[in-house]
Design a protein around this motif. Structure first.
Motif, PDB file in Angstrom:
ATOM      1  N   GLN A  87       0.686  -1.171  -0.343  1.00 57.17           N
ATOM      2  CA  GLN A  87      -0.160  -0.264  -0.093  1.00 57.17           C
ATOM      3  C   GLN A  87       0.673   1.188   0.270  1.00 57.17           C
ATOM      4  N   VAL A  88       0.608   1.881  -1.149  1.00 57.08           N
ATOM      5  CA  VAL A  88       1.007   3.576  -1.499  1.00 57.08           C
ATOM      6  C   VAL A  88       0.708   4.770  -0.835  1.00 57.08           C
ATOM      7  N   SER A  89       1.374   5.568  -0.613  1.00 55.82           N
ATOM      8  CA  SER A  89       0.196   7.081  -0.921  1.00 55.82           C
ATOM      9  C   SER A  89       1.774   7.470  -1.325  1.00 55.82           C
ATOM     10  N   SER A  90       2.071   8.924  -2.275  1.00 53.22           N
ATOM     11  CA  SER A  90       2.407   9.737  -2.746  1.00 53.22           C
ATOM     12  C   SER A  90       2.710  11.247  -2.172  1.00 53.22           C
ATOM     13  N   GLY A  91       3.521  11.823  -1.062  1.00 57.26           N
ATOM     14  CA  GLY A  91       3.312  13.420  -0.950  1.00 57.26           C
ATOM     15  C   GLY A  91       4.119  14.206  -1.382  1.00 57.26           C
ATOM     16  N   ASN A  92       4.278  15.089  -0.853  1.00 54.23           N
ATOM     17  CA  ASN A  92       5.016  16.094  -1.173  1.00 54.23           C
ATOM     18  C   ASN A  92       6.233  15.998  -1.305  1.00 54.23           C
ATOM     19  N   ASP A  93       6.228  15.553   0.248  1.00 54.91           N
ATOM     20  CA  ASP A  93       8.396  15.383   1.219  1.00 54.91           C
ATOM     21  C   ASP A  93       7.851  13.962   0.982  1.00 54.91           C
ATOM     22  N   ALA A  94       7.238  12.726   0.270  1.00 50.30           N
ATOM     23  CA  ALA A  94       8.019  11.260   0.914  1.00 50.30           C
ATOM     24  C   ALA A  94       6.845  10.495   0.052  1.00 50.30           C
ATOM     25  N   VAL A  95       6.966   9.598  -0.774  1.00 51.24           N
ATOM     26  CA  VAL A  95       6.422   7.952  -0.764  1.00 51.24           C
ATOM     27  C   VAL A  95       6.801   7.246   0.405  1.00 51.24           C
ATOM     28  N   LYS A  96       5.778   7.120   0.743  1.00 48.61           N
ATOM     29  CA  LYS A  96       4.968   5.843   1.840  1.00 48.61           C
ATOM     30  C   LYS A  96       4.233   5.114   1.225  1.00 48.61           C
ATOM     31  N   PHE A  97       5.165   3.651   2.130  1.00 46.46           N
ATOM     32  CA  PHE A  97       4.481   2.339   1.654  1.00 46.46           C
ATOM     33  C   PHE A  97       4.891   1.945   3.568  1.00 46.46           C
ATOM     34  N   PHE A  98       3.711   0.700   3.174  1.00 46.09           N
ATOM     35  CA  PHE A  98       4.177  -0.611   4.166  1.00 46.09           C
ATOM     36  C   PHE A  98       3.432  -1.331   3.433  1.00 46.09           C
ATOM     37  N   LEU A  99       4.030  -3.408   3.760  1.00 43.19           N
ATOM     38  CA  LEU A  99       2.844  -3.946   3.538  1.00 43.19           C
ATOM     39  C   LEU A  99       1.886  -4.725   4.648  1.00 43.19           C
ATOM     40  N   LYS A 100       0.846  -4.773   4.325  1.00 38.97           N
ATOM     41  CA  LYS A 100       0.113  -6.271   5.158  1.00 38.97           C
ATOM     42  C   LYS A 100      -0.077  -7.108   4.546  1.00 38.97           C
ATOM     43  N   SER A 101       0.265  -8.059   5.680  1.00 36.56           N
ATOM     44  CA  SER A 101      -0.118  -9.596   4.565  1.00 36.56           C
ATOM     45  C   SER A 101      -0.998 -10.226   6.063  1.00 36.56           C
ATOM     46  N   LYS A 102      -1.511 -11.417   5.119  1.00 36.90           N
ATOM     47  CA  LYS A 102      -1.937 -12.742   6.066  1.00 36.90           C
ATOM     48  C   LYS A 102      -1.345 -13.929   5.622  1.00 36.90           C
ATOM     49  N   ASN A 103      -1.662 -14.770   6.710  1.00 39.62           N
ATOM     50  CA  ASN A 103      -1.042 -15.724   7.485  1.00 39.62           C
ATOM     51  C   ASN A 103       0.412 -16.034   6.878  1.00 39.62           C
ATOM     52  N   ILE A 104       0.933 -14.971   7.335  1.00 45.20           N
ATOM     53  CA  ILE A 104       2.777 -14.818   6.418  1.00 45.20           C
ATOM     54  C   ILE A 104       3.476 -14.785   7.783  1.00 45.20           C
ATOM     55  N   ALA A 105       4.311 -16.072   8.266  1.00 42.43           N
ATOM     56  CA  ALA A 105       5.440 -15.909   9.448  1.00 42.43           C
ATOM     57  C   ALA A 105       6.085 -15.323   9.250  1.00 42.43           C
ATOM     58  N   PRO A 106       6.149 -14.709  11.329  1.00 43.77           N
ATOM     59  CA  PRO A 106       6.859 -13.123  11.470  1.00 43.77           C
ATOM     60  C   PRO A 106       8.347 -13.525  11.239  1.00 43.77           C
ATOM     61  N   GLY A 107       8.948 -12.535  11.004  1.00 42.75           N
ATOM     62  CA  GLY A 107      10.301 -12.519  10.403  1.00 42.75           C
ATOM     63  C   GLY A 107      10.556 -12.772   9.398  1.00 42.75           C
ATOM     64  N   THR A 108       9.862 -13.451   8.896  1.00 37.57           N
ATOM     65  CA  THR A 108       9.985 -13.710   7.174  1.00 37.57           C
ATOM     66  C   THR A 108      10.469 -12.142   6.518  1.00 37.57           C
ATOM     67  N   LEU A 109      11.810 -12.290   6.228  1.00 37.91           N
ATOM     68  CA  LEU A 109      12.723 -11.974   5.212  1.00 37.91           C
ATOM     69  C   LEU A 109      12.237 -11.342   4.027  1.00 37.91           C
ATOM     70  N   PHE A 110      11.538 -10.498   3.427  1.00 38.12           N
ATOM     71  CA  PHE A 110      11.388  -9.657   2.308  1.00 38.12           C
ATOM     72  C   PHE A 110      12.539  -8.385   1.630  1.00 38.12           C
ATOM     73  N   LYS A 111      12.044  -8.493   0.430  1.00 35.47           N
ATOM     74  CA  LYS A 111      12.941  -6.755  -0.045  1.00 35.47           C
ATOM     75  C   LYS A 111      12.046  -6.391  -0.612  1.00 35.47           C
ATOM     76  N   VAL A 112      12.515  -4.598  -0.421  1.00 38.04           N
ATOM     77  CA  VAL A 112      10.816  -3.548  -1.717  1.00 38.04           C
ATOM     78  C   VAL A 112      12.892  -2.877  -2.621  1.00 38.04           C
ATOM     79  N   ILE A 113      12.178  -3.039  -3.547  1.00 39.50           N
ATOM     80  CA  ILE A 113      13.088  -2.256  -4.430  1.00 39.50           C
ATOM     81  C   ILE A 113      12.316  -1.194  -4.989  1.00 39.50           C
ATOM     82  N   GLY A 114      12.993  -0.210  -5.350  1.00 43.82           N
ATOM     83  CA  GLY A 114      12.507   0.815  -6.259  1.00 43.82           C
ATOM     84  C   GLY A 114      13.466   1.407  -7.081  1.00 43.82           C
TER      85      GLY A 114
END
Length: 800
Positions: free
Chosen positions: A251-278
């Protein structure tokens, strides 16, 4: 060939336990460095045409978000709706810009035509990224006429944000309309659970003819449908994707100061490694690699970024793609350099003189200027320089009026929804991570380039010196020497000339009879056939009835066409323009007289020491005098000699077109110099060298390297080479001249067109134009590019 822009885009953020580059990072770095991507914006002198008219166009070629230095030639083709080529042109690109025209045949049938523009480098990649613009051409004598297709049905598609629809996660959807004809401008929709069709779970109204959006929190096992309706009662039902019981939603929102994002998940084990590339323009600008990525939000600061499309991609630990999203950087803070109009003197009276000047901008070398009757339509109304640079140059799907997303009152929410419905197609992650990159079949050559082969009695002539002899007016014969390689081949690269050029040739060895020598030339460039089908358009052709009258705009076009020939015949420069042009005309005359055809550069600066620049006479060394007068030129000292450098690369020095050592420059008195020319790019006389040259011409210029016997070429075999296509000048009437008083009716829609209004360092460009018979306001469009801040220079307003 990577763009300079990477130097200030690169703000990689490294978080978590990331230590080394993965496949994705290595792949995008290789792709960015080796396969830069060009895109083209085309602007026309008006929006539609009539058979027999001239169609003028201007092109801007970008490498990502800066003017391209990759290509120096542009190929432009005109097709009818059956994909039959009507005409084609090859044009020079100067600082990424070029211009030309097509003379539309009088007998061309009414219909939708297409202008295709591309560079040799672009031909290595997906054709969808080449410019292919529809053009409406009317012809009242044609048996069929164009009508708008407003009966074709439209279809709707739905796209969940980041491509995932997961149980219990509130998800934003984009709804996209498509039609062969005209998409509705007023439409709406709602979402239902198929088990409870009477309950509207979410409702929305379309933003525009392209897109709308809504949000929905799904429940596993439920089936959802979208019902879309327009004001005419047309309805379509679209199934939403199946709800997943696990996964990640970006989920992403783009503003004047920053592009903000976060990941929401379901049934994904805590501590699972992910990588985000822009990535922006296929270049890595952000990455985070963490086993805590699902527990926090992230911000990408926009202060160091530029306006453009940011692609965010989520990878799992095995570098599989699990979510993707496009968004626009700072949609509410568009970095546009708006020119300031000064000394604005406007008069709405018939055929009145109007004028204004443009405030100085030292970082913009030239303007494209288009002034129209305020009630006329421009090609910029549909797809503007801004929308090509920031959107359609990289998005290949049909977008209705993309210019709307970058106007002062634009809807950023609509733009965001549009990008949710799109995918980045410049590259495919899986493909480049597997090490599969584009195959380069076409290599860009500098300007006009030719390959040649020398044969003696039918056999290749290796390592052979040959003289090319050019007959130059008032100069005698100019000589240029070439040498063949081990197989008898040689090349002429970086030629810059229009129409055709003729020259003779002879081998240096007098023992070889000229009858035994054969020289064959072939272009080292080619037009590339269009493979894909032409796009659909919202018009259809119907039989024309004898009683049908053309609408008012077509009638105005017909009147303008009939009077334009009179205007062309009577066109003369007004006295003020003549006075301003005298110096430039004399300098051009001197340049034409002293420099040979192989010492011409599209990006050249000429210093006339005969008619101007008297300050040079007191200089001990002409190179010292040049320093500070040519952007990018510096001098390095080497044992008392000055070595000229352009952006760090050493430049060659020529005296009367003969290469000399820098130590010889100090022996040439400035009082004996007639002209100095700084060539910043490829030119044939320098063997195609890209670092440019400084050419010094003495007041005896033309003696060195020439022969006096003007009959020599007539005794030798002669060759003709074709150059760039010549652009016909756009001519406007000047009603302060008596020659134009008898023009009976003036209903021009285009009042002024100048594709390349060059700016002077200490002068404000001035523009003058005359009104037609009935315009009450004027549409003024100015375009350029600020190369210091990587920002478009743009003005598009109706003024009174």
């Amino acid at each position: 060939m990577a763009g300079k822009i990477i130097s200030f885009l690169f703000l990689i953020l490294i978080l978590g336990n990331f230590q080394a580059q993965g496949k994705a990072e290595k792949a995008i770095e290789a792709f960015s460095e080796q396969y830069p991507q060009e895109k083209i914006h085309l602007v026309f002198n008006k929006n539609s045409f009539i058979a027999g008219e001239n169609l003028w166009f201007k092109s801007f070629v970008f490498n990502g978000y800066e003017l391209s230095k990759i290509s120096t030639s542009l190929f432009v083709e005109l097709y009818d709706s059956h994909k039959t080529q009507i005409s084609k042109k090859i044009l020079p690109l100067i600082n990424g810009q070029g211009s030309g025209n097509f003379l539309l045949p009088d007998n061309v049938k009414e219909g939708v035509y297409y202008i295709r523009a591309y560079t040799t480098w672009m031909a290595n990649f997906n054709e969808d990224f080449q410019a292919l613009r529809p053009i409406v051409i009317y012809n009242p004598s044609s048996p069929e006429k164009l009508v708008i297709d407003d009966t074709s049905k439209w279809t709707a598609s739905v796209f969940p944000e980041s491509g995932t629809f997961i149980d219990g996660i509130n998800t934003k959807f984009a709804v996209r309309l498509h039609s062969k004809g005209i998409e509705p401008s007023d439409w709406n929709g709602y979402v239902i659970d198929t088990e409870k069709p009477d309950v509207k779970l979410a409702s929305f109204k379309g933003f525009d003819q392209n897109v709308g959006s809504f949000s929905l929190t799904p429940v596993i096992g439920k089936k959802y449908q979208l019902i879309v309706t327009d004001t005419k009662g047309n309805t379509q039902t679209v199934d939403l994707p199946d709800v997943s019981d696990s996964g990640v939603n970006l989920q992403v929102s783009s503003g004047n100061d920053a592009v903000k994002f976060f990941l929401k998940s379901k049934n994904i084990a805590p501590g699972t490694l992910f990588k985000v590339i822009g990535t922006i323009n296929n270049q890595l600008v952000f990455k985070v690699n963490s086993d805590r990525i699902l527990t926090q939000s992230y911000s990408i600061p926009t202060a160091q970024l530029i306006n453009g499309i940011l692609q965010l991609t989520v990878f799992d630990a095995q570098e599989n793609i699990v979510a993707q999203r496009l968004c626009f950087v700072q949609p509410e803070l568009l970095k546009i350099k708006k020119p300031e109009l000064k000394s604005l003197t406007l008069n709405e009276s018939a055929r009145a003189l109007n004028s204004f000047s443009i405030a100085q901008n030292p970082d913009n070398s030239a303007y494209t200027v288009l002034i129209m009757d305020g009630k006329s339509e421009s090609s910029e109304d549909d797809n503007s320089l801004l929308s090509t640079l920031w959107l359609t140059g990289d998005i290949t799907s049909k977008i209705v009026t993309p210019s709307q997303y970058f106007k002062p009152n634009h809807n950023s929410e609509a733009l965001d929804a549009l990008l949710i419905s799109e995918k980045w197609k410049r590259f495919d992650w899986k493909t480049i991570m597997a090490g599969t990159f584009p195959i380069i079949s076409y290599k860009s050559q500098p300007y006009i380039s030719y390959k040649g082969k020398v044969s003696i009695q039918g056999k290749p002539a290796p390592n052979t010196d040959m003289n090319l002899l050019f007959s130059m007016p008032d100069q005698g014969i100019k000589i240029h020497q070439v040498k063949t390689d081990a197989n008898g081949f040689f090349s002429l690269r970086g030629l810059i000339f229009e129409d055709a050029i003729k020259f003779s040739y002879q081998l240096n060895d007098p023992k070889i009879p000229k009858e035994q020598v054969q020289v064959i030339f072939q272009p080292d460039y080619s037009f590339v056939p269009l493979k894909k089908s032409l796009p659909e358009n919202p018009y259809s052709l119907v039989l024309r009835n004898l009683e049908d009258e053309p609408d008012s705009e077509i009638q105005r076009y017909a009147i303008t066409k009939n009077t334009q020939s009179t205007i062309n015949e009577k066109a003369t420069l007004i006295k003020e323009v003549l006075l301003k042009g005298i110096k430039r005309n004399k300098t051009q005359e001197l340049n034409d007289k002293l420099s040979g055809p192989l010492f011409r550069g599209a990006n050249e600066t000429v210093f006339d020491l005969v008619n101007d620049n008297n300050s040079a006479q007191g200089s001990i060394n002409i190179l010292q005098w040049l320093q500070g007068r040519v952007a990018g030129l510096t001098l390095a000292s080497d044992m008392g000699n000055y070595i000229p450098k352009l952006r760090g690369s050493t430049m060659n020095i020529y005296l009367d077109e003969m290469k000399i050592d820098p130590s010889m420059v100090s022996s040439v008195s400035a009082a004996d110099i007639a002209m100095v020319k700084v060539i910043k790019d490829y030119f044939a006389g320098g063997s195609g060298g890209g670092s440019g040259a400084i050419a010094i011409y003495t007041k005896r210029g033309g003696i060195t390297g020439s022969v006096s016997d003007s009959t020599v070429p007539t005794k030798l075999k002669q060759i003709t080479l074709n150059g760039f296509d010549k652009e016909i000048s756009f001519v406007s009437p000047m009603y302060n001249d008596e020659n134009f008083k008898n023009i009976s009716q003036d209903v021009r829609s285009t009042l002024y067109w100048n594709p390349y209004l060059k700016t002077e360092p200490k002068e404000s460009p001035e523009i003058q134009f005359f009104n037609n018979d009935d315009a009450k306001n004027y549409k003024v469009i100015l375009m350029g590019f600020d190369e210091k801040d990587y920002a478009p220079v743009y003005y598009n307003e109706t003024v009174k």
